[in-house]
Motif scaffolding. Structure first.
Motif, short mmCIF file in Angstrom:
data_model
loop_
_atom_site.label_atom_id
_atom_site.label_comp_id
_atom_site.label_asym_id
_atom_site.label_seq_id
_atom_site.Cartn_x
_atom_site.Cartn_y
_atom_site.Cartn_z
N CYS A 28 0.85 -1.19 0.00
CA CYS A 28 0.00 0.00 0.00
C CYS A 28 0.89 1.24 0.00
CB CYS A 28 -0.91 0.03 1.22
SG CYS A 28 -1.99 1.48 1.19
N MET A 30 -0.17 4.29 0.68
CA MET A 30 -0.62 5.27 1.68
C MET A 30 0.03 4.95 3.03
SD MET A 30 -3.49 7.14 0.42
CE MET A 30 -5.10 6.97 1.14
N ARG A 31 -0.02 5.93 3.92
CA ARG A 31 0.48 5.73 5.29
C ARG A 31 -0.50 6.38 6.25
NH1 ARG A 31 2.67 2.39 3.10
NH2 ARG A 31 4.89 1.93 2.89
N CYS A 32 -1.74 5.89 6.26
CA CYS A 32 -2.77 6.50 7.11
C CYS A 32 -2.35 6.37 8.58
CB CYS A 32 -4.10 5.80 6.89
SG CYS A 32 -4.60 5.78 5.17
N CYS A 35 -3.98 3.48 10.36
CA CYS A 35 -4.00 2.17 9.69
C CYS A 35 -3.83 1.04 10.71
CB CYS A 35 -2.87 2.09 8.67
SG CYS A 35 -2.84 0.50 7.81
N THR A 40 0.70 -4.86 5.90
CA THR A 40 0.41 -4.99 4.46
C THR A 40 1.11 -3.89 3.65
OG1 THR A 40 -1.57 -3.59 4.51
CG2 THR A 40 -1.90 -5.94 4.91
N TRP A 41 1.78 -2.94 4.29
CA TRP A 41 2.34 -1.78 3.57
C TRP A 41 3.39 -2.17 2.52
CZ3 TRP A 41 3.44 1.89 8.34
CH2 TRP A 41 2.22 2.44 8.75
N GLY A 74 -6.89 -4.97 1.26
CA GLY A 74 -5.44 -4.96 1.46
C GLY A 74 -5.06 -4.39 2.81
N GLY A 75 -3.92 -3.69 2.71
CA GLY A 75 -3.16 -3.21 1.58
C GLY A 75 -4.03 -2.47 0.55
N SER A 103 -8.64 2.27 -1.44
CA SER A 103 -8.47 3.69 -1.10
C SER A 103 -8.57 4.55 -2.36
CB SER A 103 -7.11 3.92 -0.46
OG SER A 103 -6.09 3.78 -1.44
N LYS A 130 -10.88 9.29 3.21
CA LYS A 130 -10.32 9.46 4.56
C LYS A 130 -10.59 10.85 5.13
CE LYS A 130 -7.82 5.69 3.46
NZ LYS A 130 -8.09 4.37 3.97
S1 SF4 Z 1 -3.94 -0.26 4.15
FE1 SF4 Z 1 -5.65 1.19 4.06
S2 SF4 Z 1 -5.64 2.25 6.06
FE2 SF4 Z 1 -3.63 1.21 5.79
S3 SF4 Z 1 -2.30 2.80 4.92
FE3 SF4 Z 1 -3.17 1.63 3.21
S4 SF4 Z 1 -5.04 2.80 2.65
FE4 SF4 Z 1 -4.42 3.49 4.66
#
Ligand code: SF4
Length: 254
Positions: A28, A30-32, A35, A40-41, A74-75, A103, A130
């Motif tokens: 993934c 993103m870095r919410c 999360c 899964t990143w 996911g991810g 996302s 988000k």
């Molecule tokens: S897995 Fe989902 S919540 Fe986690 S960083 Fe990625 S988009 Fe954001």
């Protein structure tokens, strides 16, 4: 073609309608901050699997999925767009309901046609928005929300059913003004079928500890169901305002 799969769940009940076979994709961008799946990143790791292997796992339990189907989550599943498309096209050939939990960050507004094959094989998209304010979105996730909102418009223009998900995070997405603005924006999506408002929880904290990553929202308290319901009411107000303005504009234009 092989996908890079983090894990699977045979009897998912929160990732789309009915009981579902849930496929968690690895990776993934993103870095919410909230999360709960930091494992899964990384695009590395995971297990290499083919669409046929995943569908064979589905078939073993298919008697349970008669009102459900398969969900890719996911991810970020769209990070592996060619494999995801192959999986969903193979699933559709077998009459399986397909749900994409995303996302939307991998959507390219300059080349929107790149996801059209995927959307043609997708029955339902669960899109996480988000934060509607772009500068807050950047701080919350590390990315602009421009691609995400553009993907929402593309899904709607392709007549694919859409559920919007939104997490209420203390100090980040908890003002009625932001929530109403979100509602106003998504009220313009023709295929919007449901709105899922989720309260922030800190159950992912132990994963951060195990991975040796500082937990970003260490001071945030979990949000109650009651607060989430109030937030949902604010979002619905925004949706209603949009629909009202659209119908008033339509009436004026007649
Ligand atoms: S897995 Fe989902 S919540 Fe986690 S960083 Fe990625 S988009 Fe954001």
């Amino acid at each position: 073609m092989l996908g890079n799969i983090h894990s699977t769940e045979s009897f998912g009940t929160v990732d789309g309608p009915g009981i579902r076979f849930v496929v968690f994709f690895q990776g993934c961008p993103m870095r919410c901050l909230y999360c709960h799946n930091p494992d899964t990143w990384s695009a590395e790791g995971g297990t290499k699997m083919s669409a046929a292997e995943l569908l064979a796992m589905y078939t073993r339990n298919q008697v349970f999925y008669k009102d459900g189907g398969i969900t890719a989550t996911g991810g970020e599943p769209m990070l592996q767009l060619p494999f995801l498309t192959e999986l969903f096209e193979a699933a559709k050939k077998q009459g399986i309901h397909t749900c994409l939990d995303t996302s939307g960050i991998c959507f390219d507004p300059e080349h929107p046609e790149q996801t059209d094959r995927l959307l043609a094989a997708t029955d339902l998209v669960m899109l996480d928005i988000k934060q509607i304010d772009d500068s807050l979105h950047r701080k919350l996730t590390g990315h602009s929300n421009r691609r995400i909102l553009a993907f929402a418009d593309r899904i709607s223009s392709k007549s694919v059913s859409l559920w919007i998900r939104h997490v209420i995070v203390p100090g980040w997405t908890d003002t009625p003004e932001e929530q109403e603005a979100l509602g106003f924006r998504i009220g313009g999506l023709k295929t919007l079928k449901a709105l899922d408002v989720l309260p922030y929880h800190n159950m992912g904290r132990s994963k951060y500890e195990a991975m040796g990553i500082p937990y970003p929202l260490a001071d945030a308290q979990p949000v109650s169901q009651d607060e989430a319901m109030k937030a949902k009411a604010a979002i619905l107000r925004g949706i209603r305002r949009r629909l009202h303005e659209s119908s008033a504009g339509y009436a004026e234009g007649r």
